[in-house]
Design an enzyme around this catalytic site. Structure first.
Site, short mmCIF file in Angstrom:
data_model
loop_
_atom_site.label_atom_id
_atom_site.label_comp_id
_atom_site.label_asym_id
_atom_site.label_seq_id
_atom_site.Cartn_x
_atom_site.Cartn_y
_atom_site.Cartn_z
N PRO A 77 14.52 29.67 87.35
CA PRO A 77 14.26 28.55 88.24
C PRO A 77 13.51 29.00 89.48
O PRO A 77 13.96 29.88 90.20
CB PRO A 77 15.65 28.04 88.61
CG PRO A 77 16.59 28.74 87.71
CD PRO A 77 15.94 30.01 87.32
N GLU A 78 12.38 28.39 89.70
CA GLU A 78 11.65 28.57 90.94
C GLU A 78 11.90 27.32 91.78
O GLU A 78 12.76 26.52 91.44
CB GLU A 78 10.16 28.79 90.63
CG GLU A 78 9.94 29.97 89.69
CD GLU A 78 8.48 30.25 89.37
OE1 GLU A 78 7.62 30.00 90.22
OE2 GLU A 78 8.20 30.73 88.26
#
Length: 274
Positions: A2-3
């Site tokens: 996850p960014e």
DNA sequence: AACACGCCCTGCGCGC
DNA sequence: TGCGCGCAGGGCGTGT
């Protein structure tokens, strides 16, 4: 995984589903995360508290509770935070559960265990070493071409590494660094200190645009990303270069190349990006 | 200070 | 079918 867009997607979904609700209980199944979970501290500070605000800073979720307590959650590479019925059997790698009203629980699942779950008071949060060194949010006013240009002055490191440095700007991980550089037509290997004003203008704009687009699409789901309700994202269909080695560039048809920078796969179009 | 590198951990897809 | 290998979205500590 996850960014920023993925964490923001989770934040928004949780805001709809659990904001204002009371966390009735905490269950730690496995303390072995990147930072070991402090079970007693977590339980005593969180149990019985209601959720006042759900924020995001960098790739951290910050869940503010009654009594000035803040749940600090990082999804690492493989983390998920999903609201499910307690009747559903717990999947493998569910490490922490927060019991919620109506027979539901918020499950933190993280196969690789690179994530973290912690709780801090407001005062602790303000001086927390993980927080204080963070650069500006890329979707804030502080993130400008001029800011980047000044920070990059004299730097020899590749611009892609520079973009992924959370002390410079937060939330830009490997996927979005690659995609932003492609849209800005900047070669990932260029020394950060050698980019001109025009390149920084394009890059700052493209970083914001890519992140906004990705948030709008609910993030990128390559293997397993999902929001708080278990829904996958759609931005993967919009990726121009990430994981596209050998495929024709969407702009000029030249084959996309893969190199390694800072130990991570880097994809770019050798014709479009200079 | 700036930068390169290795490591934390599990799962998956690939080639053989 | 099974095995070993390389690789994966992040972040931090250490070394030069």
């Amino acid at each position: 995984m996850p960014e920023l867009p993925e964490v923001e997607t989770v934040r928004r979904s949780l805001e709809k589903s659990v904001l204002g609700q009371c966390i009735e209980g905490v269950e730690v199944i496995d303390t072995r995360l990147r930072v070991p979970v402090r079970t007693r501290r977590l339980t005593s500070r969180v149990r019985g508290k209601s959720i006042r605000v759900i924020r995001r800073r960098s790739k951290y979720l910050l869940i503010e509770l009654d009594g000035d307590q803040h749940l600090l959650i990082h999804l690492g590479m493989s983390g998920r935070l999903t609201l499910q019925s307690v009747d559903e059997p717990r999947e493998k790698h569910v490490h922490v559960c927060f019991q919620m009203p109506d027979g539901k629980e918020l499950r933190f699942r993280d196969p690789r265990r690179f994530g973290m779950v912690d709780v801090l008071s407001g005062a602790e949060l303000e001086v927390d070493s993980r927080m204080v060194s963070l650069g500006p949010e890329p979707l804030s006013e502080a993130f400008t071409a001029e800011y980047l240009r000044q920070k990059a002055a004299g730097r020899q490191a590749p611009v892609k590494n520079f973009l992924m440095d959370a002390r410079i700007v937060v939330g830009v991980g490997n996927i979005y660094a690659n995609e932003s550089l492609f849209r800005a037509q900047v070669h990932p290997k260029r020394a950060a200190g050698r980019l001109g004003r025009k390149s920084w203008e394009r890059l700052a704009g493209c970083v914001r645009q890519v992140l906004r687009d990705a948030i709008r699409q609910g993030g990128t789901t390559l293997n397993d990303f999902a929001d708080g309700d278990g829904n996958a994202g759609y931005f993967q269909v919009s990726l121009d270069v990430y994981d596209c080695e050998g495929e024709p560039c969407n702009v000029c048809d030249a084959p996309i190349r893969r190199i390694v920078l800072g130990g991570r796969s880097t994809y770019y179009c050798p014709r479009c990006q200079r």
